[in-house]
Design a protein around this motif. Structure first.
Motif, PDB file in Angstrom:
ATOM      1  N   GLY A   1       0.790  -1.229   0.000  1.00 28.67           N
ATOM      2  CA  GLY A   1       0.000   0.000   0.000  1.00 28.67           C
ATOM      3  C   GLY A   1       0.816   1.271   0.000  1.00 28.67           C
ATOM      4  N   THR A   2       2.138   1.168   0.121  1.00 25.28           N
ATOM      5  CA  THR A   2       3.003   2.345   0.055  1.00 25.28           C
ATOM      6  C   THR A   2       3.451   2.534  -1.386  1.00 25.28           C
ATOM      7  OG1 THR A   2       3.783   2.129   2.337  1.00 25.28           O
ATOM      8  CG2 THR A   2       5.178   3.350   0.818  1.00 25.28           C
ATOM      9  N   ASP A   3       3.176   3.705  -1.923  1.00 22.44           N
ATOM     10  CA  ASP A   3       3.488   3.945  -3.329  1.00 22.44           C
ATOM     11  C   ASP A   3       4.916   4.428  -3.532  1.00 22.44           C
ATOM     12  OD1 ASP A   3       0.832   3.337  -4.330  1.00 22.44           O
ATOM     13  OD2 ASP A   3       0.192   5.186  -3.356  1.00 22.44           O
TER      14      ASP A   3
ATOM     15  N   ASN B   1      14.774  10.471   8.625  1.00 18.61           N
ATOM     16  CA  ASN B   1      15.608   9.661   7.725  1.00 18.61           C
ATOM     17  C   ASN B   1      14.895   9.219   6.459  1.00 18.61           C
ATOM     18  OD1 ASN B   1      16.683   8.512  10.774  1.00 18.61           O
ATOM     19  ND2 ASN B   1      18.134   9.452   9.367  1.00 18.61           N
ATOM     20  N   ALA B   2      13.566   9.127   6.512  1.00 17.52           N
ATOM     21  CA  ALA B   2      12.815   8.681   5.333  1.00 17.52           C
ATOM     22  C   ALA B   2      11.339   8.977   5.556  1.00 17.52           C
ATOM     23  CB  ALA B   2      13.023   7.186   5.077  1.00 17.52           C
ATOM     24  N   ALA B   3      10.556   8.752   4.519  1.00 13.78           N
ATOM     25  CA  ALA B   3       9.105   8.941   4.616  1.00 13.78           C
ATOM     26  C   ALA B   3       8.426   7.969   3.669  1.00 13.78           C
ATOM     27  CB  ALA B   3       8.717  10.376   4.273  1.00 13.78           C
ATOM     28  N   LEU B   4       7.317   7.408   4.123  1.00 11.67           N
ATOM     29  CA  LEU B   4       6.493   6.536   3.284  1.00 11.67           C
ATOM     30  C   LEU B   4       5.310   7.344   2.779  1.00 11.67           C
ATOM     31  CD1 LEU B   4       6.378   3.354   5.586  1.00 11.67           C
ATOM     32  CD2 LEU B   4       8.147   4.030   3.955  1.00 11.67           C
ATOM     33  N   LEU B   5       5.061   7.266   1.481  1.00  7.86           N
ATOM     34  CA  LEU B   5       3.985   8.057   0.883  1.00  7.86           C
ATOM     35  C   LEU B   5       2.915   7.164   0.278  1.00  7.86           C
ATOM     36  CD1 LEU B   5       5.935  10.869  -1.059  1.00  7.86           C
ATOM     37  CD2 LEU B   5       5.214  10.843   1.342  1.00  7.86           C
ATOM     38  N   GLY B   6       1.667   7.560   0.492  1.00 10.72           N
ATOM     39  CA  GLY B   6       0.540   6.973  -0.212  1.00 10.72           C
ATOM     40  C   GLY B   6      -0.062   8.028  -1.112  1.00 10.72           C
ATOM     41  N   LEU B   7      -0.306   7.703  -2.365  1.00 10.54           N
ATOM     42  CA  LEU B   7      -0.785   8.691  -3.334  1.00 10.54           C
ATOM     43  C   LEU B   7      -2.276   8.538  -3.578  1.00 10.54           C
ATOM     44  CD1 LEU B   7       2.125   8.435  -5.935  1.00 10.54           C
ATOM     45  CD2 LEU B   7       1.983   9.845  -3.870  1.00 10.54           C
ATOM     46  N   ASN B   8      -2.857   9.609  -4.130  1.00 11.02           N
ATOM     47  CA  ASN B   8      -4.279   9.551  -4.472  1.00 11.02           C
ATOM     48  C   ASN B   8      -4.543   8.541  -5.575  1.00 11.02           C
ATOM     49  OD1 ASN B   8      -4.985  11.641  -2.648  1.00 11.02           O
ATOM     50  ND2 ASN B   8      -4.263  13.182  -4.107  1.00 11.02           N
ATOM     51  N   SER B   9      -3.550   8.353  -6.436  1.00 12.56           N
ATOM     52  CA  SER B   9      -3.662   7.401  -7.531  1.00 12.56           C
ATOM     53  C   SER B   9      -2.288   6.833  -7.830  1.00 12.56           C
ATOM     54  CB  SER B   9      -4.234   8.081  -8.781  1.00 12.56           C
ATOM     55  OG  SER B   9      -4.144   7.224  -9.904  1.00 12.56           O
ATOM     56  N   ARG B  10      -2.195   5.527  -7.970  1.00 16.45           N
ATOM     57  CA  ARG B  10      -0.899   4.908  -8.262  1.00 16.45           C
ATOM     58  C   ARG B  10      -0.389   5.291  -9.641  1.00 16.45           C
ATOM     59  NH1 ARG B  10      -0.263  -1.112  -5.660  1.00 16.45           N
ATOM     60  NH2 ARG B  10      -0.463  -0.437  -3.482  1.00 16.45           N
ATOM     61  N   VAL B  11      -1.276   5.742 -10.494  1.00 21.87           N
ATOM     62  CA  VAL B  11      -0.853   6.181 -11.820  1.00 21.87           C
ATOM     63  C   VAL B  11       0.081   7.379 -11.706  1.00 21.87           C
ATOM     64  CG1 VAL B  11      -1.693   7.033 -14.051  1.00 21.87           C
ATOM     65  CG2 VAL B  11      -3.011   5.323 -12.788  1.00 21.87           C
ATOM     66  N   ALA B  12      -0.067   8.136 -10.609  1.00 24.53           N
ATOM     67  CA  ALA B  12       0.735   9.344 -10.429  1.00 24.53           C
ATOM     68  C   ALA B  12       2.109   9.061  -9.840  1.00 24.53           C
ATOM     69  CB  ALA B  12      -0.021  10.331  -9.534  1.00 24.53           C
ATOM     70  N   SER B  13       2.453   7.804  -9.603  1.00 25.59           N
ATOM     71  CA  SER B  13       3.709   7.471  -8.923  1.00 25.59           C
ATOM     72  C   SER B  13       4.925   8.061  -9.634  1.00 25.59           C
ATOM     73  CB  SER B  13       3.867   5.956  -8.806  1.00 25.59           C
ATOM     74  OG  SER B  13       2.866   5.408  -7.984  1.00 25.59           O
TER      75      SER B  13
ATOM     76  N   PHE C   1       0.349   3.983  12.322  1.00 22.11           N
ATOM     77  CA  PHE C   1      -0.573   2.904  12.709  1.00 22.11           C
ATOM     78  C   PHE C   1      -1.856   2.939  11.878  1.00 22.11           C
ATOM     79  CE2 PHE C   1       1.878   4.276  16.448  1.00 22.11           C
ATOM     80  CZ  PHE C   1       2.620   3.131  16.646  1.00 22.11           C
ATOM     81  N   ASP C   2      -2.144   4.075  11.272  1.00 20.17           N
ATOM     82  CA  ASP C   2      -3.356   4.193  10.458  1.00 20.17           C
ATOM     83  C   ASP C   2      -3.139   3.731   9.026  1.00 20.17           C
ATOM     84  OD1 ASP C   2      -4.712   5.298  12.634  1.00 20.17           O
ATOM     85  OD2 ASP C   2      -4.161   7.354  12.089  1.00 20.17           O
ATOM     86  N   HIS C   3      -1.956   3.972   8.489  1.00 21.87           N
ATOM     87  CA  HIS C   3      -1.753   3.766   7.053  1.00 21.87           C
ATOM     88  C   HIS C   3      -0.771   2.661   6.695  1.00 21.87           C
ATOM     89  CE1 HIS C   3      -4.155   7.288   6.195  1.00 21.87           C
ATOM     90  NE2 HIS C   3      -3.396   8.035   6.988  1.00 21.87           N
ATOM     91  N   TYR C   4       0.083   2.243   7.625  1.00 21.31           N
ATOM     92  CA  TYR C   4       1.061   1.212   7.272  1.00 21.31           C
ATOM     93  C   TYR C   4       0.344  -0.109   6.995  1.00 21.31           C
ATOM     94  CZ  TYR C   4       5.304  -1.617   7.341  1.00 21.31           C
ATOM     95  OH  TYR C   4       6.318  -2.466   6.989  1.00 21.31           O
ATOM     96  N   ARG C   5       0.714  -0.770   5.914  1.00 19.23           N
ATOM     97  CA  ARG C   5       0.105  -2.050   5.536  1.00 19.23           C
ATOM     98  C   ARG C   5       1.211  -3.070   5.277  1.00 19.23           C
ATOM     99  NH1 ARG C   5      -3.441   0.497   7.157  1.00 19.23           N
ATOM    100  NH2 ARG C   5      -5.524   0.847   6.303  1.00 19.23           N
ATOM    101  N   HIS C   6       0.876  -4.336   5.509  1.00 25.05           N
ATOM    102  CA  HIS C   6       1.818  -5.429   5.252  1.00 25.05           C
ATOM    103  C   HIS C   6       1.045  -6.600   4.695  1.00 25.05           C
ATOM    104  CE1 HIS C   6       0.537  -7.865   8.777  1.00 25.05           C
ATOM    105  NE2 HIS C   6       0.212  -6.693   9.268  1.00 25.05           N
ATOM    106  N   GLY C   7       1.772  -7.583   4.157  1.00 25.41           N
ATOM    107  CA  GLY C   7       1.102  -8.759   3.585  1.00 25.41           C
ATOM    108  C   GLY C   7       0.187  -8.348   2.447  1.00 25.41           C
TER     109      GLY C   7
END
Length: 436
Positions: free
Chosen positions: A52-54, A257-269, A120-126
């Protein structure tokens, strides 16, 4: 059926050499299947660690290095990005959510990760599974900590227990933050990822314990005492204020040190990645986790193939040992073969007997090797997770595993044809020779 029973009895009479042969084949099978199991399961474990992290954003470094330290807690970050830059990236119109990550501390060898409750709200695994709490909740106070399932189990921590963080990421820390202990506010459910072995604190808490530090060194005693002046004799029941002067500190983070981003659309990656790579304020980079993983596997591909080839040769060595053991016993067994011929056994029966012995040795070696492989993995599983953050589950053999085992059995039977043919020829000669 009679020949199979006869083959077993023959192997029982030569049990010592038979057991050594079986054990040699078992060790080679253990190595081959172990290498294959670790390879496939490590890939699956790495792929399932983050979902889920783009994009992953960080200072300019290698894409594999950024992926390893930000997600898998392997290695150490060599540089950082400013908090202002993170906020500008998070405000990008195509970014739906952003999770900051700050590393650098540890607790008894477990990495400490500074972040926000968005983690805790946005991190996803599996397969898009969210983090869940077995006890407690996300950190609310300045000195609250959320621990992974392995940390809680191995250290026997409960809600409200205190833990002292150490400076640095090694298993032994020579500088700790004993004057600013944290309390366990939540325990996460097992995930089978590095999250289980991580201590999570707020960025504000991480900033508070490093207040007045200069160039990575703690303040002098008098400076620390001055920081807490006027609060030494107070005792606030609120856990946020158990550190003197903490309520007056500016706990706004300066770097991460870093940041995980979720986008409105994966097409925009790719578009967002391009914008971050051109970020004007400081040199940053953005990577797509899946692409970085493929780069990692391409780097490790040569080593994987080399290990597989070595394992195949070890298996061949074990089978050649079996061939040698059977061949060396043929001259001693000529009397046994002559007795079999005298009671009506034909040369083809002698051939089948030797072939069954080779198949039995190979089959028993394969079964023992399979059992040994699972035993070694079961013992090494916690060590692999602790050192590399990779969970190797004990799953049933795959189709590829069964194919490899079938090829090993076929190779063992094929090699058994050599002593079987020699016994066949000897039985013919012995049967035709005139005894006086």
């Amino acid at each position: 059926m009679f020949l199979l029973h006869l083959a077993w009895r023959s192997l029982a009479n030569r049990r010592f050499s038979a057991l050594l042969t079986i054990f040699a084949i078992a060790l080679s099978v253990t190595l081959l299947l172990g290498v294959e199991k670790v390879r496939t399961e490590a890939r699956a474990s790495f792929a399932g660690t983050i979902a889920g992290t783009d994009l992953i954003v960080g200072p300019r470094t290698g894409s594999v290095q950024l992926l390893l330290y930000s997600v898998f807690r392997i290695g150490n970050p060599t540089s950082s990005m400013t908090w202002d830059s993170f906020q500008k990236v998070a405000d990008h119109p195509r970014v739906a959510w952003a999770i900051p990550i700050a590393l650098g501390d540890s607790h008894r060898g477990y990495p400490v990760l500074g972040t926000t409750t968005d983690y805790f709200d946005h991190y996803r695994h599996g397969r898009d599974r969210a983090l869940a709490f077995t006890q407690g909740q996300a950190f609310a106070g300045l000195y609250d900590a959320v621990i992974g399932a392995d940390v809680a189990r191995e250290q026997n921590y409960r809600l409200g227990d205190e833990l002292v963080l150490g400076h640095g990421t090694g298993s032994v820390s020579f500088i700790d933050h004993a004057d600013q202990p944290f309390q366990v506010s939540g325990i996460l459910a097992p995930t089978g990822t590095p999250v289980d072995r991580t201590v999570h604190i707020s960025l504000a808490g991480q900033e508070a314990i490093h207040a007045h530090w200069h160039h990575g060194m703690p303040p002098r005693p008098q400076a620390r005492g001055h920081a807490g002046h006027g609060h030494d004799h107070s005792h606030d029941h609120d856990h946020d204020h158990h550190q003197p002067g903490a309520e007056q500190q500016d706990v706004t983070p300066t770097t991460i040190n870093a940041a995980l981003l979720g986008l409105n659309s994966r097409v925009a990656s790719f578009a967002v990645q391009r914008d971050i790579d051109r970020f004007p304020d400081e040199p940053l980079m953005a990577i797509i986790p899946g692409v970085a993983l493929q780069e990692l596997w391409s780097l490790l591909g040569v080593a994987e193939q080399a290990l597989f080839i070595v394992s195949v040769f070890v298996v061949l060595t074990g089978l050649i040992g079996m061939l040698t053991a059977i061949l060396s016993s043929l001259n001693e067994r000529r009397r046994e073969m002559a007795i079999l011929r005298s009671v009506g056994a034909r040369p083809r029966h002698v051939f089948s007997l030797l072939l069954l012995e080779a198949a039995s040795l190979s089959g028993l070696g394969i079964l023992l090797g399979l059992a040994l492989m699972y035993g070694v993995l079961w013992l090494a599983q916690p060590l692999i997770v602790a050192r590399y953050g990779v969970f190797i589950p004990l799953t049933t053999p795959t189709t590829r595993d069964w194919s490899l085992l079938g090829l090993i059995l076929l190779a063992g039977v094929s090699m058994g044809c050599v002593p079987a043919w020699r016994a066949y020829r000897q039985s013919l000669v012995d049967g035709l020779s005139i005894r006086t």
